[in-house]
Design a protein around this motif. Structure first.
Motif: not given
Length: 258
Positions: A19-31, A92-95
């Motif tokens: 979950p911590a790693a996926l949180r970093g992808l929230i609204n992240n334009a990278q990839c 956030e909940f989905i990720y």
């Protein structure tokens, strides 16, 4: 010569790492391979199709209807009627399978089943605060019905009816249809038998101005006062909510929800 049995075991990693790693992808334009333009502010939110599709049927249907050429897939989805903070809470909940709720976020959900249940629990706990928010007045009729069907709302029926009336006036203005039409499916879940005779008389007087509630529904409440008997056709409407204030005639009703 027999072979030795294969022995296997489950290797369990740190449960909080993913979950911590996926949180970093929230609204992240990278990839990111999909974007949304959200709300009147036209805020851009970046996301990842594979995560959204595997976690939410709403996004599965949304993406399956979209043309699949690379150029067309770059076109953002426009979500003009969703508040950015609410949409980001859903993302956030989905990720991460967790989100911090407040009165704004809890009054609007996007259709994610687990989150909807958690939002309803929050609404049941803070009903009196939530009905005063703008987000409550912007609920869909289906969203409001799902709230009104709960026995555990921490509010009395009188202010709840007033909140529904205010919601109906906002929806009527937005949709340009009469209050009685926009609220016809919603008011069925108001529990008029919880009102005292004096409160029911006041409701009738107010109702004459806008016809929010069908006369037959009010008549059924008066019938209960006359007969002191719960109807077998819809006993759920005779259930006191968690926040229902006591009245003398409640002696003839089911006990309040706990």
């Amino acid at each position: 010569m027999s072979r030795a049995p294969v022995v296997s075991s489950l290797l369990q990693g740190d449960g909080s790492a993913l979950p911590a790693a996926l949180r970093g992808l929230i609204n992240n334009a990278q990839c990111s391979d999909v974007s949304f333009v959200v709300g009147k502010q036209r805020q851009v939110v970046h996301a990842h199709r594979c995560i959204l599709m595997c976690r939410c049927k709403v996004f599965q249907r949304m993406f399956s209807r979209q043309p699949q050429t690379p150029k067309e897939m770059q076109v953002p989805f426009i979500l003009a009627d969703v508040q950015p903070e609410v949409f980001l809470a859903v993302i956030e909940f989905i990720y991460t399978n967790s989100v911090t709720l407040d009165s704004v976020i809890a009054a609007v959900t996007y259709g994610q089943g687990d989150m909807r249940q958690k939002c309803l629990g929050f609404i049941e706990l803070y009903t009196q605060e939530i009905i005063k928010t703008q987000s409550f007045r912007e609920l869909s009729d289906l969203g409001l019905v799902s709230i009104l069907q709960s026995d555990h709302l921490a509010i009395d029926e009188v202010p709840l009816i007033q909140a529904v009336r205010e919601w109906a006036y906002v929806s009527s203005a937005v949709l340009d249809v009469p209050v009685s039409v926009v609220a016809q499916d919603v008011v069925r879940d108001l529990r008029l038998v919880l009102l005292s005779p004096d409160e029911l008389t006041t409701l009738e007087r107010e109702n004459a101005k806008d016809e929010l509630i069908p006369e037959i529904q009010i008549a059924q409440a008066w019938k209960f006062h006359a007969l002191k008997k719960v109807s077998d056709s819809n006993p759920h409407h005779y259930q006191r909510r968690k926040g229902t204030l006591p009245r003398e005639h409640h002696l003839y009703l089911d006990p309040p929800a706990k």
